[in-house]
Scaffold this active site. Structure first.
Site, PDB file in Angstrom:
ATOM      1  N   ASP A 134      -0.794   5.883  -6.984  1.00 31.63           N
ATOM      2  CA  ASP A 134      -0.172   5.109  -8.051  1.00 31.63           C
ATOM      3  C   ASP A 134      -0.092   3.633  -7.654  1.00 31.63           C
ATOM      4  O   ASP A 134      -0.452   2.744  -8.430  1.00 31.63           O
ATOM      5  CB  ASP A 134       1.222   5.674  -8.351  1.00 31.63           C
ATOM      6  N   GLU A 151      -4.055  10.297  -9.506  1.00 31.34           N
ATOM      7  CA  GLU A 151      -3.428   9.376  -8.555  1.00 31.34           C
ATOM      8  C   GLU A 151      -3.592   9.886  -7.122  1.00 31.34           C
ATOM      9  O   GLU A 151      -3.884   9.105  -6.204  1.00 31.34           O
ATOM     10  CB  GLU A 151      -1.941   9.207  -8.878  1.00 31.34           C
TER      11      GLU A 151
END
Length: 158
Positions: A59, A130
């Site tokens: 992320d 992610e």
């Protein structure tokens, strides 16, 4: 193989490498990126064998790569940079990229996750993407991660 089978993700993870255009030096990072916590617990794997930490890292990497691309692309106003980033990086967009890779077919799901088809949740597939980006970053660094995100179409080819 259907994802409804407990533990799915038994397809060859090398296909994921082909689809993202990146070959892992440390294949254990790819396996970890494709392993959910529930599967790890059920299979008795070591506590660090699941994707959660990689998703958090991924992320952050995605945010850095996207903001850098926006700035290099000429944005200079903080508000404009933030708006452009929000348009490029959101759960729907990341889920779409994960679906485009058929990423859910390569993830090792826990039995309960498989029974509930958790991959239909946008957030779950976004987290899987992610984690994959986090694994690429640890394996090959920021340039490798940025290259994957360019090839997936998240950032412009510069």
């Amino acid at each position: 193989m259907s994802r409804s089978d407990a533990g799915a993700g038994r397809r060859n993870p090398g296909v994921v490498e082909e689809r993202i255009g990146y070959a892992f030096t440390d294949r254990s990072l790819l396996e970890r990126a494709l392993t959910r916590l529930a599967y790890t617990l059920e299979a008795g794997l070591p506590p660090d064998a699941h994707m959660d930490a990689l998703a958090t890292l991924g992320d952050a990497v995605i945010n850095v790569v996207v903001v850098e691309a926006v700035v290099v692309g000429g944005a200079h106003d903080k508000g404009a940079i933030s708006n452009r980033k929000m348009n490029l990086v959101n759960m729907t967009r990341l889920r779409g990229l994960a679906e485009g890779l058929d990423l859910g077919d390569y993830v090792r799901w826990g039995k309960g996750e498989a029974a509930q088809a958790v991959w239909t949740s946008g957030r779950v597939l976004a987290e899987c993407l992610e984690a994959l980006v986090g694994a690429v970053y640890l394996d090959g660094g920021m340039e490798a991660a940025a290259g994957v995100l360019r090839r997936l179409g998240l950032t412009a080819k510069a």
